[in-house]
Design a protein around this motif. Structure first.
Motif, PDB file in Angstrom:
ATOM      1  N   ARG A 105       0.830  -1.199   0.000  1.00 22.05           N
ATOM      2  CA  ARG A 105       0.000   0.000   0.000  1.00 22.05           C
ATOM      3  C   ARG A 105       0.868   1.255   0.000  1.00 22.05           C
ATOM      4  N   ARG A 128     -13.727  14.619   1.529  1.00 19.18           N
ATOM      5  CA  ARG A 128     -12.311  14.365   1.822  1.00 19.18           C
ATOM      6  C   ARG A 128     -11.544  14.016   0.565  1.00 19.18           C
ATOM      7  N   LYS A 184      -2.647   6.889   1.213  1.00 17.16           N
ATOM      8  CA  LYS A 184      -2.517   7.304   2.611  1.00 17.16           C
ATOM      9  C   LYS A 184      -1.578   8.499   2.621  1.00 17.16           C
ATOM     10  N   TYR A 239      -5.886  13.964   5.221  1.00 16.09           N
ATOM     11  CA  TYR A 239      -6.167  14.218   6.637  1.00 16.09           C
ATOM     12  C   TYR A 239      -6.341  15.709   6.884  1.00 16.09           C
ATOM     13  N   GLU A 246     -16.111   6.823   3.703  1.00 24.24           N
ATOM     14  CA  GLU A 246     -15.487   6.285   4.917  1.00 24.24           C
ATOM     15  C   GLU A 246     -15.429   7.377   5.962  1.00 24.24           C
ATOM     16  N   GLY A 270     -12.679   8.800   7.115  1.00 22.85           N
ATOM     17  CA  GLY A 270     -11.530   9.683   6.997  1.00 22.85           C
ATOM     18  C   GLY A 270     -10.287   9.083   7.637  1.00 22.85           C
ATOM     19  N   GLY A 271     -10.469   8.089   8.486  1.00 26.29           N
ATOM     20  CA  GLY A 271      -9.330   7.390   9.065  1.00 26.29           C
ATOM     21  C   GLY A 271      -9.698   5.945   9.345  1.00 26.29           C
ATOM     22  N   MET A 272     -10.966   5.632   9.087  1.00 25.43           N
ATOM     23  CA  MET A 272     -11.467   4.260   9.285  1.00 25.43           C
ATOM     24  C   MET A 272     -12.460   3.940   8.177  1.00 25.43           C
ATOM     25  N   ASN A 273     -12.482   2.676   7.770  1.00 24.85           N
ATOM     26  CA  ASN A 273     -13.463   2.219   6.778  1.00 24.85           C
ATOM     27  C   ASN A 273     -14.781   1.891   7.474  1.00 24.85           C
ATOM     28  N   LEU A 321      -9.739   4.664   0.955  1.00 24.00           N
ATOM     29  CA  LEU A 321      -8.490   3.999   1.340  1.00 24.00           C
ATOM     30  C   LEU A 321      -8.808   2.539   1.673  1.00 24.00           C
ATOM     31  N   ILE A 356      -6.489  -2.514   5.641  1.00 20.20           N
ATOM     32  CA  ILE A 356      -6.053  -3.894   5.831  1.00 20.20           C
ATOM     33  C   ILE A 356      -6.865  -4.540   6.957  1.00 20.20           C
ATOM     34  N   ARG A 363     -10.041  -3.840   7.546  1.00 20.70           N
ATOM     35  CA  ARG A 363     -11.313  -4.179   6.912  1.00 20.70           C
ATOM     36  C   ARG A 363     -11.189  -5.464   6.102  1.00 20.70           C
ATOM     37  N   CYS A 405     -13.667   0.493  11.062  1.00 26.37           N
ATOM     38  CA  CYS A 405     -12.481  -0.303  11.400  1.00 26.37           C
ATOM     39  C   CYS A 405     -11.206   0.304  10.816  1.00 26.37           C
ATOM     40  N   GLY A 406     -10.117   0.101  11.536  1.00 24.88           N
ATOM     41  CA  GLY A 406      -8.798   0.569  11.122  1.00 24.88           C
ATOM     42  C   GLY A 406      -7.774   0.091  12.146  1.00 24.88           C
TER      43      GLY A 406
HETATM   44  C1  PLP Z   1      -5.218   4.004   7.374  1.00 26.40           C
HETATM   45  C2  PLP Z   1      -6.593   4.361   6.966  1.00 26.40           C
HETATM   46  C3  PLP Z   1      -7.674   3.479   7.101  1.00 26.40           C
HETATM   47  C4  PLP Z   1      -7.563   2.133   7.773  1.00 26.40           C
HETATM   48  O1  PLP Z   1      -6.639   1.290   7.182  1.00 26.40           O
HETATM   49  P1  PLP Z   1      -5.998   0.075   8.003  1.00 26.40           P
HETATM   50  O2  PLP Z   1      -5.070  -0.559   7.051  1.00 26.40           O
HETATM   51  O3  PLP Z   1      -7.131  -0.809   8.375  1.00 26.40           O
HETATM   52  O4  PLP Z   1      -5.352   0.670   9.188  1.00 26.40           O
HETATM   53  C5  PLP Z   1      -8.903   3.879   6.616  1.00 26.40           C
HETATM   54  N1  PLP Z   1      -9.073   5.089   6.022  1.00 26.40           N
HETATM   55  C6  PLP Z   1      -8.054   5.956   5.881  1.00 26.40           C
HETATM   56  C7  PLP Z   1      -8.297   7.253   5.211  1.00 26.40           C
HETATM   57  C8  PLP Z   1      -6.792   5.622   6.339  1.00 26.40           C
HETATM   58  O5  PLP Z   1      -5.803   6.508   6.206  1.00 26.40           O
END
Ligand code: PLP
Length: 368
Positions: free
Chosen positions: A110, A202, A212, A217, A246, A248-251, A270, A273, A275, A314-315
């Motif tokens: 990634r 976003r 990423k 962000y 999503e 913005g930091g989690m799916n 994004l 992993i 998810r 999740c993230g």
């Molecule tokens: C990192 C991130 C995630 C989650 O990804 P993981 O690989 O599960 O940690 C989801 N959305 C965004 C925008 C991210 O930057």
């Protein structure tokens, strides 16, 4: 050292890291104090990894050195044009003391995809994995052993060339830092409330949403402040067609009454992993899993009709978070709570911490 077989770079010779020990690192007592209550993202280990890249020299000067400030030319391109990418991955201590990480080949790949989109050089996956090993070799004592604790590893890469012209930088730096992390939720996992961002996006079609990169962000901070103003924990974004993207930091993942699990899929999301791994565990249990668009209307109607029985995010950082509330400018929808999110969370973390058999071969030992 086992490298990833299917990777075209897997026959690369390992890099020779120059190691400079931090003589002013934290004392064992100070480290124990930090590890007793690490929080998230505010304390760092004694060392960092750094690899240089230039158009002429390729990847060179791999180093492990004392953690500390980076000296940058004020004209460094990253400070002006945001040419930057990062990753997030954890190291887990097992009961026998060994240190493992989770699917590092996926994070390595990634990072390469993000690099391609941001016109940065692609770090070979074996070098990526080696960087994690090198840091854990010197800072292994920083991997905590408490419940739900881990060492959060933060690889990142940025344009360091001093040049104000607009083009991909000719000089780039890759770094890896590490931060001990406690249980993300003190007092157990609780459902979060989500603010629907109606005025801000976003990412856009053809944009950098799938990479990423810091810019995504940066774009999410104002809507996140709006979420706080509306007493919500997190913000959810839609695409221009009104489909859920999503957080913005989690799916985001939707669970339907018939057991089908649906997660939005588009090139502005994004690909997490966490998810992907949770969905595999769900498939193993016999759930049907679909990647497709879910519009805001479908979400709200699905919850109203009882068709959607659970929604979760999740993230890597928080693993799995049930969503308890969706709030928009003119509505508040309570979300149904089920047991699947937490049971998948438990199964995944059991694998990560070595409490359950790793049937998919997801774990990678870092300290041997
Ligand atoms: C990192 C991130 C995630 C989650 O990804 P993981 O690989 O599960 O940690 C989801 N959305 C965004 C925008 C991210 O930057």
């Amino acid at each position: 050292m086992t490298l990833i077989d299917s990777d075209p770079d897997s026959d690369l010779a390992p890099l020779e890291f120059a190691v400079t020990r931090n003589l002013l690192g934290a004392s064992p007592e100070r480290r124990a104090e930090i590890l007793a209550d690490p929080g998230f993202g505010s304390s760092f280990t004694d060392h960092m990894v750094d690899i240089c890249w230039s158009v002429r020299g390729g990847w060179h000067r791999p180093r492990v050195q004392p953690y500390g400030p980076i000296s940058l030319d004020p004209a460094a391109a990253v400070l002006h044009y945001g040419q930057e990418i990062f990753e997030g991955i954890k190291a887990y201590r097992h009961a026998d003391g060994s240190v493992h990480t989770f699917r590092p080949d996926q994070n390595g790949r990634r990072l390469q995809r993000s690099a391609r989109r941001l016109a940065l050089p692609e770090l070979p996956v074996p070098y990526f994995i080696q960087s994690l090993r090198e840091l854990v070799a010197v800072d292994g004592d920083w991997v905590p052993s408490g419940n739900d604790q881990s060492l959060y590893l933060r690889p990142f890469m940025f344009a360091k060339e001093a040049f104000l012209g607009v083009r991909p930088a000719h000089k780039v730096a890759y770094y890896l830092i590490a931060s001990p992390a406690g249980a993300y939720f003190t007092g157990g996992v609780r459902p979060v409330s989500i603010w629907l961002s109606e005025d801000y996006a976003r990412a856009g079609k053809g944009g950098t949403g799938a990479a990423k990169t810091g810019g995504n962000y940066a774009a999410s901070l104002l809507p996140q402040s709006e979420a706080y103003e509306n007493e919500c924990d997190q913000v959810v974004f839609l695409d221009q067609d009104g489909n859920v993207e999503e957080l913005g930091g989690m799916n985001i993942v939707f669970v339907y009454k018939d057991g089908t699990i649906v997660t939005p899929q588009s090139d502005s999301i994004l690909e997490g992993i966490t998810r992907e791994s949770l969905l595999q565990l769900a498939r193993d249990r016999g759930h049907k899993v679909e990647g497709r668009s879910v519009s805001l209307a479908q979400w709200r109607e699905g919850v109203a009709s009882g068709d959607i029985v659970e929604v979760f995010a999740c993230g890597t950082a928080a693993v799995v978070t049930p969503i308890g509330l969706l709030k928009g400018k003119d509505f508040i929808d309570e979300q149904p709570l089920g047991s699947l999110a937490l049971s998948l969370r438990e199964e995944l973390t059991d694998i990560q911490y070595g409490r359950r058999e790793d049937t998919h071969g997801w774990l990678y030992r870092l300290d041997a």
